[in-house]
Design an enzyme around this catalytic site. Structure first.
Site, PDB file in Angstrom:
ATOM      1  N   HIS A   1      49.327 130.221 -18.189  1.00 26.11           N
ATOM      2  CA  HIS A   1      50.565 130.075 -18.956  1.00 26.11           C
ATOM      3  C   HIS A   1      51.031 128.617 -18.976  1.00 26.11           C
ATOM      4  O   HIS A   1      51.508 128.125 -20.014  1.00 26.11           O
ATOM      5  CB  HIS A   1      51.655 130.971 -18.360  1.00 26.11           C
ATOM      6  CG  HIS A   1      51.446 132.424 -18.593  1.00 26.11           C
ATOM      7  ND1 HIS A   1      50.399 133.135 -18.032  1.00 26.11           N
ATOM      8  CD2 HIS A   1      52.146 133.326 -19.338  1.00 26.11           C
ATOM      9  CE1 HIS A   1      50.463 134.395 -18.410  1.00 26.11           C
ATOM     10  NE2 HIS A   1      51.512 134.536 -19.200  1.00 26.11           N
TER      11      HIS A   1
ATOM     12  N   HIS B   1      51.225 132.569  -9.233  1.00 25.85           N
ATOM     13  CA  HIS B   1      50.514 131.304  -9.081  1.00 25.85           C
ATOM     14  C   HIS B   1      51.158 130.466  -7.990  1.00 25.85           C
ATOM     15  O   HIS B   1      52.330 130.658  -7.632  1.00 25.85           O
ATOM     16  CB  HIS B   1      50.507 130.512 -10.396  1.00 25.85           C
ATOM     17  CG  HIS B   1      49.814 131.189 -11.524  1.00 25.85           C
ATOM     18  ND1 HIS B   1      48.437 131.296 -11.596  1.00 25.85           N
ATOM     19  CD2 HIS B   1      50.295 131.821 -12.627  1.00 25.85           C
ATOM     20  CE1 HIS B   1      48.104 131.945 -12.698  1.00 25.85           C
ATOM     21  NE2 HIS B   1      49.212 132.283 -13.338  1.00 25.85           N
TER      22      HIS B   1
END
Length: 292
Positions: A206, A248
């Site tokens: 992303h 993440h």
């Protein structure tokens, strides 16, 4: 005067001792003296057995000596891996320290990882923000805009943007498959993540996509200053949202931003012209003919 009973008991003890196997040779006659028919052969057999026993004993002692010497040599000879663990280099210590700090900070920032987390009430809003940077969302939106575009310049920009999005998805998926780094929190990838092949943590897909799209739009669209600031802020928040969701690490987000900027630079280098874009559109719509 010793009694006759003590004399007989001592004689029995002497005979029992001489009858033991280790004293059998004392009962055998000498080689030079005459004996019964099997005396010589028995003495030779006992001599051979004694030699075999001595040979086996010497072999066992040699094996024990060899094993002892090996054991003495092994502590002084250590494998290279053990030496690296016992004597790590400064670079290894620095890398391990940075990774430990990265994991610790990423876990602390995962405040929306679960509904029971400290910011669990904002999880749905943060998930919606992360969805705006998903690869499937941008690819479908670009195709829809491309079908509705009537200008050659707009179609040129949209085709190159579509190719950049496909390049970003494939590159990030390939790097993730090679590194296979897990996120700070053990989570099962969602359906859209599996479709976009965004399964592992490094690099952040992303963040890479948001950086590439924002830089692309800033370079090829005429936007006012407030919109440009909002676009940069959107890209940063999309990358940060995945850290807040526990998907993440911080280093994954930073490397994702860097990878997205690299994808933009690569697409600027291999930018397709308007004619090439029209050819691709014709192939995609099955209306292209090489004869005309």
């Amino acid at each position: 005067m010793p009694s006759s009973y003590n004399v007989r008991s001592r004689a029995r003890e002497r005979n029992s001792v001489l009858s033991r196997p280790e004293f059998m040779s004392l009962n055998q006659p000498l080689r030079g003296t005459p004996s019964s028919g099997g005396g010589a052969s028995d003495s030779r057999g006992s001599t051979r057995r004694a030699g075999q026993v001595k040979h086996q004993t010497s072999q066992q002692s040699e094996e024990a000596t060899d094993s002892g010497s090996k054991d003495r040599r092994e502590p002084g000879k250590m494998p290279e891996e053990d030496c690296m663990q016992l004597n790590p280099s400064f670079k290894g210590i620095a890398m391990n320290s940075l990774l430990a700090i990265d994991i610790s900070l990423s876990k602390r920032m995962g405040v929306c990882a679960y509904t029971s987390s400290s910011w669990g009430g904002c999880r749905s809003m943060v998930t919606l923000l992360a969805l705006t940077g998903h690869g499937i969302t941008w690819i479908i939106g670009t195709i829809v805009c491309l079908t509705r575009s009537n200008t050659l310049a707009g179609q040129e920009v949209l085709v190159n943007l579509l190719l950049a999005l496909i390049l970003d998805v494939m590159t990030v998926a390939g790097v993730q498959r090679l590194v296979k780094r897990r996120g700070p929190w053990e989570m099962t990838p969602g359906f859209l993540d599996c479709v976009a092949m965004d399964i592992y943590s490094f690099p952040a897909a992303h963040a890479s996509r948001a950086a590439m799209v924002s830089k692309f739009l800033l370079s090829h669209l005429v936007l006012a200053v407030p919109l440009r600031i909002l676009l940069v802020l959107w890209a940063f928040l999309v990358g940060l949202s995945r850290v807040l969701l526990g998907k993440h690490h911080l280093t994954d987000m930073v490397c994702g931003f860097a990878l997205g900027l690299f994808h933009f630079s690569l697409m600027e280098t291999v930018w397709l012209s308007s004619n090439a874009c029209q050819t691709l559109i014709s192939i995609g719509t099955f209306s292209w003919s090489p004869l005309f």
